[in-house]
Design a protein around this motif. Structure first.
Motif, mmCIF file in Angstrom:
data_model
loop_
_atom_site.group_PDB
_atom_site.id
_atom_site.type_symbol
_atom_site.label_atom_id
_atom_site.label_comp_id
_atom_site.label_asym_id
_atom_site.label_seq_id
_atom_site.Cartn_x
_atom_site.Cartn_y
_atom_site.Cartn_z
ATOM 1 N N MET A 7 102.948 60.048 12.153
ATOM 2 C CA MET A 7 103.700 61.290 12.013
ATOM 3 C C MET A 7 104.373 61.294 10.640
ATOM 4 O O MET A 7 105.065 60.337 10.277
ATOM 5 N N LYS A 8 104.180 62.358 9.853
ATOM 6 C CA LYS A 8 104.774 62.439 8.511
ATOM 7 C C LYS A 8 106.111 63.185 8.591
ATOM 8 O O LYS A 8 106.168 64.327 9.056
ATOM 9 N N ILE A 9 107.179 62.525 8.126
ATOM 10 C CA ILE A 9 108.526 63.087 8.186
ATOM 11 C C ILE A 9 109.148 63.078 6.793
ATOM 12 O O ILE A 9 109.145 62.049 6.111
ATOM 13 N N VAL A 10 109.679 64.219 6.371
ATOM 14 C CA VAL A 10 110.400 64.319 5.106
ATOM 15 C C VAL A 10 111.888 64.468 5.427
ATOM 16 O O VAL A 10 112.280 65.344 6.211
ATOM 17 N N ILE A 11 112.715 63.593 4.849
ATOM 18 C CA ILE A 11 114.164 63.638 5.059
ATOM 19 C C ILE A 11 114.829 64.054 3.754
ATOM 20 O O ILE A 11 114.593 63.448 2.699
ATOM 21 N N ILE A 12 115.654 65.101 3.828
ATOM 22 C CA ILE A 12 116.361 65.600 2.646
ATOM 23 C C ILE A 12 117.824 65.181 2.750
ATOM 24 O O ILE A 12 118.537 65.597 3.665
ATOM 25 N N GLY A 13 118.243 64.305 1.818
ATOM 26 C CA GLY A 13 119.634 63.847 1.808
ATOM 27 C C GLY A 13 119.775 62.408 2.258
ATOM 28 O O GLY A 13 119.465 62.080 3.399
ATOM 29 N N ASP A 14 120.219 61.538 1.339
ATOM 30 C CA ASP A 14 120.384 60.115 1.649
ATOM 31 C C ASP A 14 121.869 59.789 1.864
ATOM 32 O O ASP A 14 122.377 58.790 1.380
ATOM 33 N N GLN A 70 104.309 70.509 2.665
ATOM 34 C CA GLN A 70 103.282 71.412 3.210
ATOM 35 C C GLN A 70 102.413 70.732 4.274
ATOM 36 O O GLN A 70 101.813 71.402 5.112
ATOM 37 N N ASN A 71 102.365 69.402 4.245
ATOM 38 C CA ASN A 71 101.574 68.657 5.244
ATOM 39 C C ASN A 71 102.457 67.880 6.225
ATOM 40 O O ASN A 71 101.963 67.061 6.993
ATOM 41 N N ALA A 72 103.769 68.139 6.197
ATOM 42 C CA ALA A 72 104.704 67.355 7.024
ATOM 43 C C ALA A 72 104.717 67.845 8.468
ATOM 44 O O ALA A 72 104.637 69.043 8.738
ATOM 45 N N ASP A 73 104.818 66.887 9.376
ATOM 46 C CA ASP A 73 105.000 67.223 10.791
ATOM 47 C C ASP A 73 106.437 67.664 11.057
ATOM 48 O O ASP A 73 106.695 68.492 11.919
ATOM 49 N N LEU A 74 107.374 67.082 10.285
ATOM 50 C CA LEU A 74 108.789 67.379 10.506
ATOM 51 C C LEU A 74 109.570 67.214 9.202
ATOM 52 O O LEU A 74 109.359 66.248 8.466
ATOM 53 N N VAL A 75 110.469 68.160 8.942
ATOM 54 C CA VAL A 75 111.405 68.053 7.821
ATOM 55 C C VAL A 75 112.813 68.042 8.403
ATOM 56 O O VAL A 75 113.179 68.918 9.192
ATOM 57 N N ILE A 76 113.604 67.025 8.030
ATOM 58 C CA ILE A 76 114.989 66.893 8.507
ATOM 59 C C ILE A 76 115.913 67.064 7.309
ATOM 60 O O ILE A 76 115.876 66.256 6.377
ATOM 61 N N ALA A 77 116.738 68.113 7.326
ATOM 62 C CA ALA A 77 117.643 68.380 6.205
ATOM 63 C C ALA A 77 119.060 67.975 6.590
ATOM 64 O O ALA A 77 119.671 68.587 7.464
ATOM 65 N N CYS A 78 119.555 66.919 5.951
ATOM 66 C CA CYS A 78 120.929 66.450 6.225
ATOM 67 C C CYS A 78 121.623 66.150 4.903
ATOM 68 O O CYS A 78 122.212 65.084 4.718
ATOM 69 N N ALA A 79 121.524 67.116 3.984
ATOM 70 C CA ALA A 79 122.211 67.013 2.683
ATOM 71 C C ALA A 79 123.688 67.363 2.868
ATOM 72 O O ALA A 79 124.151 67.608 3.988
ATOM 73 N N SER A 80 124.414 67.450 1.774
ATOM 74 C CA SER A 80 125.881 67.550 1.866
ATOM 75 C C SER A 80 126.393 68.885 2.383
ATOM 76 O O SER A 80 127.468 68.956 2.956
ATOM 77 N N ASN A 85 121.048 72.802 3.640
ATOM 78 C CA ASN A 85 120.182 72.350 4.740
ATOM 79 C C ASN A 85 119.398 73.510 5.349
ATOM 80 O O ASN A 85 118.189 73.397 5.597
ATOM 81 N N MET A 86 120.075 74.623 5.582
ATOM 82 C CA MET A 86 119.387 75.776 6.187
ATOM 83 C C MET A 86 118.342 76.352 5.234
ATOM 84 O O MET A 86 117.221 76.685 5.637
ATOM 85 N N LEU A 87 118.702 76.449 3.944
ATOM 86 C CA LEU A 87 117.757 76.962 2.945
ATOM 87 C C LEU A 87 116.560 76.018 2.805
ATOM 88 O O LEU A 87 115.408 76.460 2.724
ATOM 89 N N SER A 88 116.818 74.714 2.794
ATOM 90 C CA SER A 88 115.736 73.724 2.668
ATOM 91 C C SER A 88 114.744 73.843 3.829
ATOM 92 O O SER A 88 113.531 73.764 3.634
ATOM 93 N N CYS A 89 115.279 74.053 5.037
ATOM 94 C CA CYS A 89 114.408 74.180 6.217
ATOM 95 C C CYS A 89 113.594 75.467 6.174
ATOM 96 O O CYS A 89 112.405 75.469 6.521
ATOM 97 N N HIS A 99 107.585 71.492 11.788
ATOM 98 C CA HIS A 99 108.878 71.578 12.479
ATOM 99 C C HIS A 99 109.998 71.239 11.503
ATOM 100 O O HIS A 99 109.794 70.453 10.566
ATOM 101 N N THR A 100 111.199 71.789 11.753
ATOM 102 C CA THR A 100 112.349 71.502 10.889
ATOM 103 C C THR A 100 113.611 71.284 11.722
ATOM 104 O O THR A 100 113.794 71.899 12.776
ATOM 105 N N ILE A 101 114.485 70.405 11.226
ATOM 106 C CA ILE A 101 115.801 70.157 11.829
ATOM 107 C C ILE A 101 116.841 70.262 10.723
ATOM 108 O O ILE A 101 116.691 69.648 9.661
ATOM 109 N N ALA A 102 117.902 71.025 10.971
ATOM 110 C CA ALA A 102 118.980 71.142 9.991
ATOM 111 C C ALA A 102 120.274 70.589 10.568
ATOM 112 O O ALA A 102 120.601 70.862 11.719
ATOM 113 N N ARG A 103 120.991 69.805 9.760
ATOM 114 C CA ARG A 103 122.337 69.410 10.149
ATOM 115 C C ARG A 103 123.269 70.551 9.742
ATOM 116 O O ARG A 103 123.316 70.944 8.582
#
Length: 458
Positions: A7-14, A70-80, A85-89, A99-103
């Motif tokens: 499963m390919k997951i992209v996480i935005i925000g470390d 573009q090929n991700a199964d899931l993008v999780i946006a948990c930036a500051s 986060n909403m715009l990124s999703c 699929h997308t998840i926003a904090r």
């Protein structure tokens, strides 16, 4: 044999949540790409984890394309920020992410999530402060425990508490508990010193054991009463720190009929709290000031909750509350190493917003990862510092392990079927019970690479 695609997951925000999620997901062999604007933080993550990193703004389409969104199964946006986060999703879905998840932390935004979720094409919105507040509220409603997790939409609870000296459970083999108390509970994990056990019926409990029990709320209340625990009812709660966690917690406690007093050092925030929590008492002052805590009646409080933005402050306030005889003390401690230290200092309960959020997102990831199978993961929690995991599976259809007595269903070592939910009924299973299509099943395990129910079978 066809090898299942990672499963390919992209996480935005470390940040705190992003880093914890990245560590947990990379452990479980997902294909992870981490995006952050801080190159130094990314280098550190790259050195310690098996992941790919991209430096840049997660709301930039070119950066997302470079990360393969573009090929991700899931993008999780948990930036500051929530807006980022909403715009990124939204952007990720436009580019083709499945699929997308926003904090989303701001109570104003989160309240409108029902309206926004569809337009933003969000699969899930997660609020760390609300999640942490719900965790604290559960502990205050069952104050004998230090942690309470819920399964089967709240019908089953998994609680943690420590065996004190001269308790009725000390030196008792687990198989004797039902015979002695006639209450349907199951001890599913025990921490003794540095050792962790998934116990069988012959296991004998000892003083100082930290045990995890699963049962319905009613059975747990009856159990604590039967073993002579004073069922402390929390009526007066004093909260140090008036941030978002405090707001969500106070709302829940006031609805439960408790008296709530909040001490907050920022005058403007005090004014806001007075408006949004008219039934609470708001005190402008420093909750780390012991004289002020005494003046505001900490000795008369049934519970004290430390919720400032600093772990160290929360720990010191909580220790002071213990010395003043407060029956139940909870501290917000985000740093994992500090949480372990607090446990050794004797503070009843700690909560971590990032940990609670990571658990909620991990449950979703697991559910998506095996949604093709006959069994789906509904909920997942990490217990005892992450060394034990409790998972709720939904059996969607008949398969090779349904309608087989559990005594004939060989499971691997350190795996336990703790509870079965069937048509609203809660079953604490024995060897004669079996699984059926439609059942919810709670499994407790020391193995973290469990993505399917069949993984626990020998």
């Amino acid at each position: 044999m066809v090898r299942k695609r990672k499963m390919k997951i992209v996480i935005i925000g470390d940040g705190k949540v992003g880093h914890k999620l990245t560590a947990q997901l990379s452990e479980e062999d997902y294909d992870i790409v981490l995006i952050d604007q801080n190159e130094g933080k990314l280098k550190e993550a790259l050195n310690r984890l098996d992941i790919f990193c991209i430096t840049g703004n997660g709301a930039d389409a070119d950066v997302q394309k470079e990360a393969g969104v573009q090929n991700a199964d899931l993008v999780i946006a948990c930036a500051s920020t929530d807006e980022l986060n909403m715009l990124s999703c939204l952007l990720a879905r436009r580019l083709g992410a499945r699929h997308t998840i926003a904090r989303v932390r701001n109570p104003v935004y989160y309240r409108q999530m029902g309206l926004l979720k569809e337009d933003l094409h969000l699969s899930m919105a997660v609020n760390p402060e609300l999640t942490a507040a719900m965790e604290i509220a559960r502990v205050l409603l069952l104050p004998e425990t230090s942690k309470v997790e819920t399964f089967m939409k709240g019908r089953v609870e998994l609680v943690e508490f420590t065996l004190r000296e001269n308790g009725l459970l000390v030196d008792l083999p687990l198989k004797e508990i039902y015979r002695k108390f006639q209450i349907k509970i199951l001890v599913c994990a025990v921490k003794r010193g540095d050792e962790i056990y998934i116990p069988d019926g012959e296991f004998v409990l000892q003083q100082g054991d930290k045990i995890h029990i699963t049962a319905s709320h009613q059975e747990l209340e009856a159990f604590f009463k039967a073993i002579g625990k004073r069922l402390l009812k929390v009526k007066k709660v004093l909260i140090g720190g008036g941030g978002h966690v405090c707001f969500y917690l106070a709302l829940q406690l006031l609805q439960a009929g408790m008296q709530v007093k909040i001490i907050e050092r920022d005058e403007k925030r005090c004014e806001q709290l007075c408006e949004i929590l008219p039934k609470a008492t708001i005190i402008h002052g420093d909750a780390a000031d012991h004289a002020l805590l005494l003046e505001e009646g900490i000795r008369e409080a049934d519970a004290f909750v430390a919720l400032t933005g600093m772990d160290e402050e929360n720990i010191i306030m909580s220790l002071f509350a213990k010395t003043q005889g407060v029956g139940k003390v909870v501290a917000k401690v985000n740093e994992d190493s500090r949480a372990q230290l607090v446990e050794e200092l004797g503070i009843d309960s700690t909560v971590s917003a990032k940990g609670a959020t990571a658990d909620a997102i991990m449950s979703y990831v697991r559910a998506r990862n095996n949604s093709y199978s006959s069994v789906n993961i509904e909920t997942a929690y990490r217990l005892l510092g992450g060394k034990v995991e409790a998972l709720e599976f939904i059996i969607k259809e008949e398969c090779q392990f349904t309608n087989v007595p559990l005594k004939n269903l060989a499971t691997k070592a350190n795996h336990l079927i703790a509870c079965i939910g069937r048509k609203g009924k809660i079953i604490i299973p024995n060897g004669e019970d079996h699984l059926e299509a439609g059942d919810s099943v709670i499994v407790v395990t020391k193995d973290h690479i469990i993505n399917s129910f069949s993984d626990i079978l020998a």
